[in-house]
Design an enzyme around this catalytic site. Sequence first.
Site, PDB file in Angstrom:
ATOM      1  N   ARG A 197      -8.102  11.143  -5.727  1.00 39.69           N
ATOM      2  CA  ARG A 197      -9.335  10.460  -5.333  1.00 39.69           C
ATOM      3  C   ARG A 197     -10.527  11.407  -5.221  1.00 39.69           C
ATOM      4  O   ARG A 197     -11.678  10.969  -5.296  1.00 39.69           O
ATOM      5  CB  ARG A 197      -9.125   9.710  -4.002  1.00 39.69           C
ATOM      6  CG  ARG A 197      -8.516   8.344  -4.160  1.00 39.69           C
ATOM      7  CD  ARG A 197      -9.524   7.327  -4.707  1.00 39.69           C
ATOM      8  NE  ARG A 197     -10.470   6.943  -3.673  1.00 39.69           N
ATOM      9  CZ  ARG A 197     -11.762   7.168  -3.691  1.00 39.69           C
ATOM     10  NH1 ARG A 197     -12.304   7.776  -4.723  1.00 39.69           N
ATOM     11  NH2 ARG A 197     -12.526   6.789  -2.711  1.00 39.69           N
ATOM     12  N   ARG A 228       0.815  -1.225   0.000  1.00 37.46           N
ATOM     13  CA  ARG A 228       0.000   0.000   0.000  1.00 37.46           C
ATOM     14  C   ARG A 228       0.845   1.270   0.000  1.00 37.46           C
ATOM     15  O   ARG A 228       0.459   2.272   0.616  1.00 37.46           O
ATOM     16  CB  ARG A 228      -0.955   0.040   1.198  1.00 37.46           C
ATOM     17  CG  ARG A 228      -2.059  -0.955   1.145  1.00 37.46           C
ATOM     18  CD  ARG A 228      -3.119  -0.535   0.145  1.00 37.46           C
ATOM     19  NE  ARG A 228      -4.036  -1.642  -0.048  1.00 37.46           N
ATOM     20  CZ  ARG A 228      -5.235  -1.715   0.524  1.00 37.46           C
ATOM     21  NH1 ARG A 228      -5.668  -0.734   1.264  1.00 37.46           N
ATOM     22  NH2 ARG A 228      -6.004  -2.748   0.315  1.00 37.46           N
ATOM     23  N   ASP A 239      -6.818  -3.380  -7.230  1.00 34.96           N
ATOM     24  CA  ASP A 239      -7.375  -4.052  -6.059  1.00 34.96           C
ATOM     25  C   ASP A 239      -7.538  -5.525  -6.411  1.00 34.96           C
ATOM     26  O   ASP A 239      -7.711  -5.866  -7.589  1.00 34.96           O
ATOM     27  CB  ASP A 239      -8.734  -3.446  -5.662  1.00 34.96           C
ATOM     28  CG  ASP A 239      -9.213  -3.979  -4.316  1.00 34.96           C
ATOM     29  OD1 ASP A 239      -8.786  -3.455  -3.272  1.00 34.96           O
ATOM     30  OD2 ASP A 239      -9.989  -4.960  -4.301  1.00 34.96           O
ATOM     31  N   TYR A 280     -14.437 -12.773   0.615  1.00 36.13           N
ATOM     32  CA  TYR A 280     -15.266 -11.591   0.328  1.00 36.13           C
ATOM     33  C   TYR A 280     -16.560 -12.002  -0.381  1.00 36.13           C
ATOM     34  O   TYR A 280     -17.635 -11.473  -0.087  1.00 36.13           O
ATOM     35  CB  TYR A 280     -14.503 -10.585  -0.538  1.00 36.13           C
ATOM     36  CG  TYR A 280     -13.456  -9.811   0.228  1.00 36.13           C
ATOM     37  CD1 TYR A 280     -13.817  -8.910   1.226  1.00 36.13           C
ATOM     38  CD2 TYR A 280     -12.103  -9.967  -0.038  1.00 36.13           C
ATOM     39  CE1 TYR A 280     -12.864  -8.201   1.932  1.00 36.13           C
ATOM     40  CE2 TYR A 280     -11.132  -9.264   0.665  1.00 36.13           C
ATOM     41  CZ  TYR A 280     -11.522  -8.375   1.650  1.00 36.13           C
ATOM     42  OH  TYR A 280     -10.588  -7.682   2.347  1.00 36.13           O
ATOM     43  N   ARG A 300      -3.853   6.135   0.746  1.00 31.94           N
ATOM     44  CA  ARG A 300      -4.492   7.312   1.341  1.00 31.94           C
ATOM     45  C   ARG A 300      -3.606   8.162   2.231  1.00 31.94           C
ATOM     46  O   ARG A 300      -3.971   9.288   2.548  1.00 31.94           O
ATOM     47  CB  ARG A 300      -5.707   6.858   2.163  1.00 31.94           C
ATOM     48  CG  ARG A 300      -6.909   6.592   1.321  1.00 31.94           C
ATOM     49  CD  ARG A 300      -7.968   5.924   2.151  1.00 31.94           C
ATOM     50  NE  ARG A 300      -7.538   4.582   2.525  1.00 31.94           N
ATOM     51  CZ  ARG A 300      -8.222   3.774   3.316  1.00 31.94           C
ATOM     52  NH1 ARG A 300      -9.346   4.189   3.853  1.00 31.94           N
ATOM     53  NH2 ARG A 300      -7.782   2.562   3.586  1.00 31.94           N
TER      54      ARG A 300
HETATM   55  O1  CP3 Z   1      -5.081   3.550   0.782  1.00 31.50           O
HETATM   56  C1  CP3 Z   1      -5.566   2.734  -0.036  1.00 31.50           C
HETATM   57  O2  CP3 Z   1      -5.194   1.597  -0.069  1.00 31.50           O
HETATM   58  C2  CP3 Z   1      -6.589   3.297  -0.997  1.00 31.50           C
HETATM   59  C3  CP3 Z   1      -7.053   2.504  -2.123  1.00 31.50           C
HETATM   60  C4  CP3 Z   1      -7.804   1.242  -1.850  1.00 31.50           C
HETATM   61  C5  CP3 Z   1      -7.443  -0.011  -2.416  1.00 31.50           C
HETATM   62  N1  CP3 Z   1      -8.389  -0.930  -2.076  1.00 31.50           N
HETATM   63  C6  CP3 Z   1      -6.306  -0.247  -3.271  1.00 31.50           C
HETATM   64  C7  CP3 Z   1      -5.546  -1.495  -3.112  1.00 31.50           C
HETATM   65  C8  CP3 Z   1      -8.964   1.040  -1.108  1.00 31.50           C
HETATM   66  C9  CP3 Z   1      -9.701   2.039  -0.260  1.00 31.50           C
HETATM   67  C10 CP3 Z   1      -9.324  -0.323  -1.263  1.00 31.50           C
HETATM   68  C11 CP3 Z   1     -10.536  -1.016  -0.713  1.00 31.50           C
HETATM   69  C12 CP3 Z   1     -10.162  -2.294  -0.096  1.00 31.50           C
HETATM   70  N2  CP3 Z   1     -10.091  -3.508  -0.770  1.00 31.50           N
HETATM   71  C13 CP3 Z   1      -9.712  -2.485   1.212  1.00 31.50           C
HETATM   72  C14 CP3 Z   1      -9.471  -1.417   2.212  1.00 31.50           C
HETATM   73  C15 CP3 Z   1     -10.634  -0.834   2.871  1.00 31.50           C
HETATM   74  C16 CP3 Z   1     -10.220   0.459   3.519  1.00 31.50           C
HETATM   75  O3  CP3 Z   1     -10.612   1.493   3.006  1.00 31.50           O
HETATM   76  O4  CP3 Z   1      -9.488   0.405   4.506  1.00 31.50           O
HETATM   77  C17 CP3 Z   1      -9.412  -3.848   1.339  1.00 31.50           C
HETATM   78  C18 CP3 Z   1      -8.915  -4.524   2.587  1.00 31.50           C
HETATM   79  C19 CP3 Z   1      -9.669  -4.465   0.084  1.00 31.50           C
HETATM   80  C20 CP3 Z   1      -9.394  -5.870  -0.296  1.00 31.50           C
HETATM   81  C21 CP3 Z   1      -7.958  -5.986  -0.613  1.00 31.50           C
HETATM   82  N3  CP3 Z   1      -7.326  -5.242  -1.603  1.00 31.50           N
HETATM   83  C22 CP3 Z   1      -7.004  -6.850  -0.010  1.00 31.50           C
HETATM   84  C23 CP3 Z   1      -7.273  -7.838   1.099  1.00 31.50           C
HETATM   85  C24 CP3 Z   1      -5.796  -6.598  -0.665  1.00 31.50           C
HETATM   86  C25 CP3 Z   1      -4.501  -7.290  -0.426  1.00 31.50           C
HETATM   87  C26 CP3 Z   1      -3.589  -6.449   0.393  1.00 31.50           C
HETATM   88  C27 CP3 Z   1      -3.977  -6.264   1.817  1.00 31.50           C
HETATM   89  O5  CP3 Z   1      -4.156  -5.106   2.226  1.00 31.50           O
HETATM   90  O6  CP3 Z   1      -4.078  -7.266   2.550  1.00 31.50           O
HETATM   91  C28 CP3 Z   1      -6.016  -5.592  -1.637  1.00 31.50           C
HETATM   92  C29 CP3 Z   1      -5.002  -5.087  -2.547  1.00 31.50           C
HETATM   93  C30 CP3 Z   1      -4.966  -3.632  -2.820  1.00 31.50           C
HETATM   94  N4  CP3 Z   1      -5.994  -2.756  -2.750  1.00 31.50           N
HETATM   95  C31 CP3 Z   1      -3.819  -2.936  -3.288  1.00 31.50           C
HETATM   96  C32 CP3 Z   1      -4.178  -1.605  -3.447  1.00 31.50           C
HETATM   97  C33 CP3 Z   1      -3.329  -0.466  -3.911  1.00 31.50           C
HETATM   98  C34 CP3 Z   1      -2.527  -3.575  -3.703  1.00 31.50           C
HETATM   99  C35 CP3 Z   1      -1.558  -3.958  -2.710  1.00 31.50           C
HETATM  100  C36 CP3 Z   1      -0.590  -2.922  -2.246  1.00 31.50           C
HETATM  101  O7  CP3 Z   1      -0.540  -1.791  -2.742  1.00 31.50           O
HETATM  102  O8  CP3 Z   1       0.170  -3.300  -1.355  1.00 31.50           O
END
Ligand code: CP3
Length: 342
Positions: free
Chosen positions: A36, A23, A72, A143, A27
Site C-alpha cells: 500500500r 478482510r 471493494d 454509501y 491492513r
Molecule cells: O484492511 C483493509 O481492509 C484495507 C483495504 C480496504 C478495503 N476497503 C478492501 C476491502 C480499505 C481501506 C477499504 C475502504 C472501505 N470500503 C472501508 C473501510 C474503511 C477503513 O479504512 O476502515 C469500508 C467499510 C468500505 C466499504 C466496504 N468494502 C464494505 C461495507 C465491505 C463489505 C465488508 C465489510 O467490511 O462489511 C467492503 C468489502 C471489502 N473492502 C473487502 C476488501 C478486501 C472484501 C471483503 C473481505 O475481504 O472480507
Amino acid sequence: MNDIFLRACARQPVPRTPVWYMRQAGRYQKEYRAIRERHGILEICRSPELTAEVTRLPVERLGVDAAILFSDIMVPLVALGADVRIEEGVGPVVGEPPDPSRLGPLEPDRDVGYVLEAVSMLVRELDVPLIGFAGAPFTMASYLIEGGPSRSFVRTKQVMLEDPGRWDELMGWLTQVALASLRAQVLAGAHAVQLFDSWAGALGPDDYALHVLQYSRRIFEGLADLGVPRIHFGVGTGGLLELMRDAGADVIGLDWRVPLDAAWDRLGAGVAVQGNLDPAALLGPWEGVEEKTLRILTQAEGRMGHVFNLGHGVLPETDPDALRRLTDLVHERTGVGEEAPT
Ligand code: CP3
C-alpha cells in the site's frame, strides 16, 4: 484442492471445520501495508497481478481453507463512472450522487475485466477455493445516498420511505450491478460468492421485508443455476436472520451479537452458518479467544454446515500470529480423531 469449505457450505461431512476470515487480506499485515505504500487501493483493485498477490498473502500464513478476492464493494460502481473515492480509515466517499439511467448496467467484461482476470489467475494458482463477492443493493445504496459511511442511515431511510420511484430505480440498478458482477466472477472461476449487506442491520424487519428483501432475492435467484455456494452476510442482523435466509442464500453469516446455536435454531437445518467470533476478541489475551472460540464450536456441534469466521472483518490492530493460532485451534478441536470440544 482443499475443498472442505465448499463441503461445509453444502452441509456435507468434513474432516475438520473450515476457517476463513473476512478482510483476511488487509491492513493488519505488514506485507499488505508495504504494498500500500507504493499503490493506492483502487490501483491494486485494477491490477490483476497486485490483486492476486494481495489475495494470496494471508492464505498460507493463516492456514485458512478459502481465499476471498481482494477488492471493494464499490469497485464496479467506480468502473461505471460513479463519483466514488475510497479513503483509508474512512471508507467510500461519494461526491455527486450517480444517475442510474446515465451510468447504465454493468457489463463485466467491458467494465471490470481486471477483476475477472484476477479471478482466473487466482483459481489457477490457489489450492483452496476462491470466494467472489459483491455489495448488496442496500449497503451500496447507503454509501451513494449518504455520501459516505453513516451511523444512522437517516437519508437512506428517507429516500426509501419517501420516494419509492427513486428507491426502486436505484435498488434495481444496484441489483443488476451485483448480480452481473457475481455471475461474471463465478464464470471466471470463483468457487463461491458472498453478498455483503453489511449495513442491513440498520433496518427493522418490516422495512427490510418491504424495501430490501426483493432485490437481494433477485441476486440469489439469479445465481442459482451456477450451483456455487451463496453466502449472505450482514452486521447487527439479529432481527433479520429469517428474512435474510428467505432471500435465498445457502449460508448465513452471523455477527458476534447472536449466539450461534440460537441463531441456527431460528434459521433451521436447511442452511449452513458462518461465524461468529467478535474480531475484537483477538485484541485481548489468548485465553479469552480460546474460551469464546470453544463456545462457538460447542454451539455448532452435532450439525453439518459450520464455516468458522469472525463476526466481521479482521481489525487493523490484530496480531497475525493470533489469527494463525485461531485457525489452528479450530482445526485441532474439530479434527477427526480429536476430542470433541468441551
Ligand atoms: O484492511 C483493509 O481492509 C484495507 C483495504 C480496504 C478495503 N476497503 C478492501 C476491502 C480499505 C481501506 C477499504 C475502504 C472501505 N470500503 C472501508 C473501510 C474503511 C477503513 O479504512 O476502515 C469500508 C467499510 C468500505 C466499504 C466496504 N468494502 C464494505 C461495507 C465491505 C463489505 C465488508 C465489510 O467490511 O462489511 C467492503 C468489502 C471489502 N473492502 C473487502 C476488501 C478486501 C472484501 C471483503 C473481505 O475481504 O472480507
